[in-house]
Design a protein around this motif. Structure first.
Motif, PDB file in Angstrom:
ATOM      1  N   LEU A  57      54.808  77.820  61.232  1.00 38.23           N
ATOM      2  CA  LEU A  57      54.042  76.621  60.884  1.00 38.23           C
ATOM      3  C   LEU A  57      53.032  76.277  61.976  1.00 38.23           C
ATOM      4  N   GLU A  58      53.373  76.516  63.218  1.00 38.73           N
ATOM      5  CA  GLU A  58      52.390  76.351  64.294  1.00 38.73           C
ATOM      6  C   GLU A  58      51.245  77.344  64.121  1.00 38.73           C
ATOM      7  N   ALA A  59      51.560  78.568  63.691  1.00 38.77           N
ATOM      8  CA  ALA A  59      50.511  79.568  63.440  1.00 38.77           C
ATOM      9  C   ALA A  59      49.624  79.139  62.276  1.00 38.77           C
ATOM     10  N   ALA A  60      50.217  78.513  61.258  1.00 38.16           N
ATOM     11  CA  ALA A  60      49.423  78.011  60.125  1.00 38.16           C
ATOM     12  C   ALA A  60      48.455  76.925  60.592  1.00 38.16           C
ATOM     13  N   ILE A  61      48.940  76.034  61.439  1.00 43.33           N
ATOM     14  CA  ILE A  61      48.077  74.965  61.966  1.00 43.33           C
ATOM     15  C   ILE A  61      46.989  75.553  62.855  1.00 43.33           C
ATOM     16  N   GLU A  62      47.343  76.538  63.656  1.00 42.38           N
ATOM     17  CA  GLU A  62      46.347  77.198  64.510  1.00 42.38           C
ATOM     18  C   GLU A  62      45.259  77.856  63.664  1.00 42.38           C
ATOM     19  N   ALA A  63      45.654  78.456  62.556  1.00 41.02           N
ATOM     20  CA  ALA A  63      44.691  79.127  61.672  1.00 41.02           C
ATOM     21  C   ALA A  63      43.799  78.136  60.933  1.00 41.02           C
ATOM     22  N   ASN A  64      44.316  76.922  60.670  1.00 41.69           N
ATOM     23  CA  ASN A  64      43.529  75.906  59.964  1.00 41.69           C
ATOM     24  C   ASN A  64      44.031  74.528  60.384  1.00 41.69           C
ATOM     25  N   ARG A  65      43.392  73.970  61.390  1.00 37.09           N
ATOM     26  CA  ARG A  65      43.828  72.684  61.956  1.00 37.09           C
ATOM     27  C   ARG A  65      43.696  71.508  60.992  1.00 37.09           C
ATOM     28  N   PHE A 106      44.689  71.647  57.768  1.00 38.54           N
ATOM     29  CA  PHE A 106      45.594  71.925  56.665  1.00 38.54           C
ATOM     30  C   PHE A 106      46.749  70.914  56.705  1.00 38.54           C
ATOM     31  N   ALA A 107      46.581  69.827  55.962  1.00 44.06           N
ATOM     32  CA  ALA A 107      47.546  68.723  55.992  1.00 44.06           C
ATOM     33  C   ALA A 107      48.956  69.175  55.636  1.00 44.06           C
ATOM     34  N   ALA A 159      54.637  70.192  56.757  1.00 49.43           N
ATOM     35  CA  ALA A 159      55.752  71.151  56.746  1.00 49.43           C
ATOM     36  C   ALA A 159      56.412  71.253  58.116  1.00 49.43           C
ATOM     37  N   LEU A 160      55.620  71.239  59.181  1.00 47.42           N
ATOM     38  CA  LEU A 160      56.201  71.277  60.520  1.00 47.42           C
ATOM     39  C   LEU A 160      56.966  69.981  60.800  1.00 47.42           C
ATOM     40  N   ALA A 161      56.419  68.854  60.379  1.00 49.94           N
ATOM     41  CA  ALA A 161      57.128  67.581  60.530  1.00 49.94           C
ATOM     42  C   ALA A 161      58.446  67.612  59.751  1.00 49.94           C
ATOM     43  N   PHE A 162      58.409  68.103  58.521  1.00 56.52           N
ATOM     44  CA  PHE A 162      59.617  68.234  57.704  1.00 56.52           C
ATOM     45  C   PHE A 162      60.648  69.081  58.447  1.00 56.52           C
ATOM     46  N   CYS A 163      60.202  70.198  58.977  1.00 60.11           N
ATOM     47  CA  CYS A 163      61.096  71.092  59.721  1.00 60.11           C
ATOM     48  C   CYS A 163      61.748  70.348  60.885  1.00 60.11           C
ATOM     49  N   TYR A 164      60.969  69.624  61.665  1.00 55.44           N
ATOM     50  CA  TYR A 164      61.527  68.867  62.781  1.00 55.44           C
ATOM     51  C   TYR A 164      62.502  67.794  62.304  1.00 55.44           C
ATOM     52  N   ALA A 190      49.117  64.497  59.042  1.00 50.72           N
ATOM     53  CA  ALA A 190      49.035  64.945  57.644  1.00 50.72           C
ATOM     54  C   ALA A 190      48.426  63.848  56.765  1.00 50.72           C
ATOM     55  N   MET A 191      48.858  62.608  56.965  1.00 49.45           N
ATOM     56  CA  MET A 191      48.327  61.493  56.163  1.00 49.45           C
ATOM     57  C   MET A 191      46.872  61.219  56.489  1.00 49.45           C
ATOM     58  N   GLN A 192      46.504  61.389  57.746  1.00 47.50           N
ATOM     59  CA  GLN A 192      45.111  61.198  58.153  1.00 47.50           C
ATOM     60  C   GLN A 192      44.223  62.279  57.524  1.00 47.50           C
ATOM     61  N   LEU A 193      44.699  63.507  57.513  1.00 46.34           N
ATOM     62  CA  LEU A 193      43.914  64.614  56.973  1.00 46.34           C
ATOM     63  C   LEU A 193      43.786  64.570  55.455  1.00 46.34           C
TER      64      LEU A 193
END
Length: 178
Positions: free
Chosen positions: A62-70, A72-73, A78-83, A99-102
């Protein structure tokens, strides 16, 4: 296919959950191998890993997904859910904000609020938890889950009449809920 299987693991028949998670893991891992810089592939793989309780691996994807597209809400969510489910709810809160801001009009906004409510509940921040559970149930596409969370929050505070009223609404949405 991967994300569809993730969603079916959530919303499909419980007896098919393991098979859907395995299908999601297989399809998303294959997709990541084909294009490691595709944010959606990483997101789907991370979601499947999280639901399989493979939290550290999910975090990395999920960090890689965010890195690929900052912007991507859904990846932030999903990372927040995971935590939140990994017992790190304090790390989740800023990600829910992002996520809500984006994506303030996201069709899954109810889930953003709902899971944020659970994070606050786990941190014993009951006022904030209730606020977000109520925000979740006001969203157009909300499922029965935030009603169950709000019911638990109210009951935990001995607000039993309010909890019973929410439970009635919950049971109208999902009569077999127990």
């Amino acid at each position: 296919r991967a994300y569809s299987s993730v969603q079916l693991a959530f919303y499909g028949p419980p007896e098919k959950r393991d098979a859907e998670l395995q299908a999601a893991l297989t399809a998303s891992q294959h997709a990541v191998a084909l294009d490691p810089w595709d944010a959606f592939n990483r997101f789907a793989f991370g979601r499947a890993l999280c639901l399989s309780l493979r939290f550290a691996e999910a975090e990395a994807e999920l960090e890689a997904a965010i890195e690929a597209n900052r912007s991507f809400a859904q990846a932030h969510f999903a990372l927040a859910f995971c935590y939140t489910v990994w017992d790190r709810p304090e790390k989740a809160l800023p990600l829910y904000d992002r996520a809500m801001q984006l994506s303030p009009q996201d069709p899954h906004l109810w889930a953003f609020h709902h899971m944020r409510s659970i994070a606050h509940f786990r941190l014993d921040q009951l006022e904030e938890a209730e606020h977000h559970a109520r925000a979740a149930i006001r969203q157009q596409y909300a499922t029965y889950w935030p009603y169950a969370t709000l019911c638990a929050l109210l009951a935990d505070q001995d607000r039993l009449e309010e909890a019973a009223a929410i439970a009635d609404r919950l049971l109208r949405m999902k009569p077999e809920y127990s």
